[in-house]
Design a protein around this motif. Sequence first.
Motif, short mmCIF file in Angstrom:
data_model
loop_
_atom_site.label_atom_id
_atom_site.label_comp_id
_atom_site.label_asym_id
_atom_site.label_seq_id
_atom_site.Cartn_x
_atom_site.Cartn_y
_atom_site.Cartn_z
N SER A 106 6.61 5.88 -16.68
CA SER A 106 7.08 7.39 -17.01
C SER A 106 5.97 7.87 -17.93
N LEU A 107 6.18 9.29 -18.23
CA LEU A 107 5.48 10.07 -19.25
C LEU A 107 6.40 10.03 -20.35
N VAL A 108 6.17 9.35 -21.75
CA VAL A 108 7.05 9.35 -22.98
C VAL A 108 6.39 9.92 -24.13
N GLN A 109 7.15 10.06 -25.12
CA GLN A 109 6.20 10.56 -26.33
C GLN A 109 6.20 9.11 -27.28
N ALA A 110 5.13 9.10 -28.22
CA ALA A 110 5.18 8.23 -28.88
C ALA A 110 6.36 7.68 -29.76
N THR A 151 2.92 3.47 -28.37
CA THR A 151 1.85 4.32 -28.89
C THR A 151 1.10 4.74 -27.71
N PRO A 152 -0.01 5.79 -28.14
CA PRO A 152 -0.79 6.15 -26.89
C PRO A 152 -1.58 5.04 -26.25
N GLU A 153 -1.99 4.08 -27.32
CA GLU A 153 -2.85 3.03 -26.85
C GLU A 153 -2.25 1.96 -25.81
N ASP A 154 -0.68 2.34 -25.53
CA ASP A 154 -0.09 1.33 -24.53
C ASP A 154 -0.03 2.19 -23.14
N SER A 155 -0.73 3.50 -23.11
CA SER A 155 -0.85 4.04 -21.69
C SER A 155 -1.78 3.24 -20.89
N ALA A 156 -1.22 3.17 -19.72
CA ALA A 156 -1.89 2.23 -18.78
C ALA A 156 -1.22 2.31 -17.59
N TYR A 161 -3.17 -15.76 -10.66
CA TYR A 161 -1.89 -14.91 -10.08
C TYR A 161 -2.14 -14.56 -8.85
N PRO A 162 -1.59 -15.20 -7.93
CA PRO A 162 -1.94 -14.84 -6.20
C PRO A 162 -1.25 -13.76 -5.90
N TYR A 163 -0.23 -13.35 -6.57
CA TYR A 163 0.67 -12.28 -6.23
C TYR A 163 0.82 -11.28 -7.16
N TRP A 164 0.76 -9.92 -6.66
CA TRP A 164 0.81 -8.74 -7.52
C TRP A 164 1.58 -7.41 -7.13
N GLY A 165 2.06 -6.67 -7.78
CA GLY A 165 2.74 -5.44 -7.51
C GLY A 165 1.58 -4.44 -7.37
N GLN A 166 2.16 -3.20 -7.10
CA GLN A 166 1.38 -2.08 -6.75
C GLN A 166 0.99 -1.34 -7.84
N GLY A 167 1.71 -1.67 -9.06
CA GLY A 167 1.33 -1.02 -10.24
C GLY A 167 2.57 0.09 -10.81
N THR A 168 2.65 0.41 -11.98
CA THR A 168 3.51 1.49 -12.37
C THR A 168 3.02 2.45 -13.59
N GLN A 169 2.85 3.55 -13.55
CA GLN A 169 1.99 4.29 -14.67
C GLN A 169 2.96 4.43 -15.94
N VAL A 170 2.47 4.10 -16.98
CA VAL A 170 2.97 4.28 -18.27
C VAL A 170 2.08 5.26 -19.05
N THR A 171 2.54 6.52 -19.57
CA THR A 171 1.73 7.37 -20.29
C THR A 171 2.46 7.88 -21.63
N VAL A 172 1.93 7.38 -22.54
CA VAL A 172 2.45 7.74 -23.89
C VAL A 172 1.68 9.04 -24.61
N SER A 173 2.35 10.07 -24.85
CA SER A 173 1.79 11.23 -25.56
C SER A 173 1.85 11.06 -27.27
N SER A 174 1.00 11.62 -27.74
CA SER A 174 1.05 11.39 -29.15
C SER A 174 1.68 12.67 -29.78
#
Length: 124
Positions: free
Chosen positions: A10-14, A87-92, A111-124
């Motif tokens: 999700s998009l969250v605040q610091a 923190t914003p540095e955790d955004s990835a 690691y042979p098995y992976w998911g598709q990923g989920t976006q984390v965005t941290v705003s300052s």
Amino acid sequence: QVQLVESGGSLVQAGSSLRLSCTASGGTFSDYVMAWFRQTPGKGREFVAGIMQGGDFPAYEDSVKGRFTISRDNAENTAYLHMNDLTPEDSAVYYCAANPATVIWHTTPHYPYWGQGTQVTVSS
């Protein structure tokens, strides 16, 4: 063949908290070490945390120690990453991964098995 699906980004605040989930199917979940990696544009995937098959001996990347907690529920075939004091540095994009060995590897080739990923965005 294990299929992994992440959720919870999700998009969250610091200073906020988030819980990511990774649900597995197609294999015996408790046979696998589970790990979380993250990736930012232009960089490779970085190890964040890992946990052994039985839910013990968690391992963390230094910058998340004390803020992130990895856990798993083998009955629910799900691994979690609880993230506090973001923190914003955790955004990835955060990926979960599985490996059948009895070692928490910190690098992606193990690691042979992976998911598709989920976006984390941290705003300052």
